[in-house]
Motif scaffolding. Structure first.
Motif, PDB file in Angstrom:
ATOM      1  N   ASN A 185      -6.145   0.385  -4.022  1.00 15.56           N
ATOM      2  CA  ASN A 185      -5.157   1.432  -4.299  1.00 15.56           C
ATOM      3  C   ASN A 185      -4.179   1.004  -5.385  1.00 15.56           C
ATOM      4  O   ASN A 185      -3.761   1.822  -6.219  1.00 15.56           O
ATOM      5  CB  ASN A 185      -4.387   1.785  -3.021  1.00 15.56           C
ATOM      6  CG  ASN A 185      -5.252   2.497  -2.001  1.00 15.56           C
ATOM      7  OD1 ASN A 185      -6.288   3.068  -2.355  1.00 15.56           O
ATOM      8  ND2 ASN A 185      -4.854   2.461  -0.745  1.00 15.56           N
TER       9      ASN A 185
ATOM     10  N   ASN B 266       0.831  -1.198   0.000  1.00 16.83           N
ATOM     11  CA  ASN B 266       0.000   0.000   0.000  1.00 16.83           C
ATOM     12  C   ASN B 266       0.868   1.252   0.000  1.00 16.83           C
ATOM     13  O   ASN B 266       0.603   2.221  -0.732  1.00 16.83           O
ATOM     14  CB  ASN B 266      -0.930  -0.007   1.210  1.00 16.83           C
ATOM     15  CG  ASN B 266      -2.115   0.912   1.043  1.00 16.83           C
ATOM     16  OD1 ASN B 266      -2.748   0.941  -0.010  1.00 16.83           O
ATOM     17  ND2 ASN B 266      -2.405   1.703   2.060  1.00 16.83           N
TER      18      ASN B 266
ATOM     19  N   SER C 141       2.516   1.757  -3.427  1.00 24.44           N
ATOM     20  CA  SER C 141       1.581   2.306  -4.411  1.00 24.44           C
ATOM     21  C   SER C 141       1.429   3.808  -4.237  1.00 24.44           C
ATOM     22  O   SER C 141       1.423   4.568  -5.215  1.00 24.44           O
ATOM     23  CB  SER C 141       0.207   1.628  -4.279  1.00 24.44           C
ATOM     24  OG  SER C 141       0.294   0.261  -4.586  1.00 24.44           O
ATOM     25  N   GLU C 142       1.322   4.231  -2.991  1.00 25.98           N
ATOM     26  CA  GLU C 142       1.165   5.662  -2.705  1.00 25.98           C
ATOM     27  C   GLU C 142       2.430   6.430  -3.067  1.00 25.98           C
ATOM     28  O   GLU C 142       2.367   7.541  -3.609  1.00 25.98           O
ATOM     29  CB  GLU C 142       0.838   5.848  -1.217  1.00 25.98           C
ATOM     30  CG  GLU C 142       0.672   7.302  -0.781  1.00 25.98           C
ATOM     31  CD  GLU C 142      -0.422   8.029  -1.529  1.00 25.98           C
ATOM     32  OE1 GLU C 142      -0.295   9.261  -1.724  1.00 25.98           O
ATOM     33  OE2 GLU C 142      -1.408   7.380  -1.945  1.00 25.98           O
TER      34      GLU C 142
ATOM     35  N   GLU D   1      -8.386  -2.680   0.730  1.00 27.90           N
ATOM     36  CA  GLU D   1      -8.026  -1.282   0.494  1.00 27.90           C
ATOM     37  C   GLU D   1      -6.702  -1.185  -0.269  1.00 27.90           C
ATOM     38  O   GLU D   1      -6.558  -0.384  -1.194  1.00 27.90           O
ATOM     39  CB  GLU D   1      -7.910  -0.540   1.829  1.00 27.90           C
ATOM     40  CG  GLU D   1      -7.555   0.934   1.688  1.00 27.90           C
ATOM     41  CD  GLU D   1      -7.391   1.630   3.025  1.00 27.90           C
ATOM     42  OE1 GLU D   1      -7.082   2.840   3.029  1.00 27.90           O
ATOM     43  OE2 GLU D   1      -7.542   0.965   4.072  1.00 27.90           O
TER      44      GLU D   1
END
Length: 348
Positions: A338, A146, A149-150, A334
């Motif tokens: 994402n 996560n 990805s951000e 989540e």
């Protein structure tokens, strides 16, 4: 307590010592079991009691639990041991001598004969001991994915480098003119930058790009500082992580089934426990006024459930583990959302 021969003084050990006069199980298996048991300083009856109640109380690590489970009596061994003991029931003295003549592993097996569904109960204790560390290991990777990805999506320097790659690619392919210029490129095209040749037909496109960026905005080459987590998740498969969560959930379901069966066995016809009450740990008592706390195994527990119904310790663990799994699945979904958004952002 059931007799354990030398076990009462030596904690149930029996790997060495004088040779026993009888041998009910395979000699090599008995010797290997004796070696394991000699390292566990507990009477076999105490081990059997803990397993029967599906409690660990930090007495054993997972390696010891697996070893103890390995030396549960097989059906054939159980039958042989019962047959042997059946011949020594005329008096307590004869029974004690018969037990003393067994090797340590056989004495342990005899103690475990009184534990119903022993293998499944071992599975429960092992699962409880390892659950939080296994879940943490999976969730660490999910959080990293996560974060990666951000980082990729928010890196301004990476975005500018991508734009330069697109511009240079269009210039090489079309001279930078006309309506045939590409609006983007596939990510696998990045792997070909070192193979493809630039304008002079000798220099690689990758070398030319680095040279071009150095001359115009060298700071862009430090875009890797914006994506520190990406290398850590290289090769990580999302489907594999979801598979790990699914496997953990599947094992938890089996624990819940075993715990429910055992709870029913401990209750009377009115559904009330007979001679059983769940002992609260110190951490539970200290956190009584909070909604959420962690038990001695590090599993988050929700105090609201304590007043709902009478449950065994293993049932209580399973309910809280199920809550933790639900939260973990939500976090995983989540992360996946994402990641898919990132792919769409890059036109994949």
């Amino acid at each position: 307590k059931s007799p354990t021969a030398g076990g009462a003084a030596g904690g149930g050990s029996g790997g060495g010592g004088p040779k026993k006069s009888v041998q009910v199980i395979d000699g090599k298996r008995g010797m290997n079991g004796g070696i394991i048991l000699s390292r566990i300083k507990m009477e076999y009856s105490e081990i059997a009691e803990l397993v029967n109640m599906m409690e660990n109380r930090k007495k054993f690590d997972n390696t010891q639990l697996k070893a103890l489970q390995e030396f549960l009596p097989t059906d054939e061994e159980a039958q042989a041991l019962k047959g042997y003991l059946a011949k020594a029931t005329s008096s307590e003295e004869i029974k004690a001598k018969a037990m003393a003549d067994l090797c340590a592993c056989e004495q342990y097996m005899v103690a475990m004969l009184d534990v119903p569904n022993a293998a499944a109960k071992f599975d429960c204790v092992l699962f409880k001991t390892l659950f939080q560390s296994r879940l943490n290991e999976i969730m660490d990777e999910i959080v990293k994915l996560n974060d990666a990805s951000e980082e990729v999506r928010s890196s301004e320097r990476l975005r500018k480098v991508m734009a330069i790659i697109l511009t240079v690619g269009n210039q090489i392919n079309t001279g930078g003119e006309g309506n045939s210029q590409a609006a983007g490129f596939s990510l696998d095209a990045l792997l070909k930058l070192e193979e493809a040749k630039a304008f002079d037909k000798r220099t690689s496109v990758l070398f030319y790009l680095v040279k071009l960026i150095k001359e115009n905005d060298e700071g862009l080459l430090k875009f890797t500082e914006d994506i520190p987590t990406v290398p850590e998740v290289n090769g990580q498969m999302i489907d594999s992580l979801f598979g790990d969560l699914k496997q953990l959930s599947k094992e938890l379901e089996e624990v819940q089934k075993t715990a429910d069966v055992e709870a029913d066995r401990l209750k009377d016809e009115n559904g009330k426990f007979i001679n059983y009450s769940r002992k609260k740990s110190l951490s539970e008592l200290q956190a009584q006024k909070t909604n959420v706390h962690k038990n001695d195994e590090g599993v988050e527990q929700f105090n609201i459930m304590e007043s709902e119904e009478e449950v065994t310790d293993m049932q209580f663990f399973a309910m809280n583990a199920e809550k933790s799994m639900g939260e973990s699945y939500a976090t995983a979904e989540e992360m996946k959302s994402n990641y898919l958004a990132l792919l769409r952002y890059f036109g994949v």
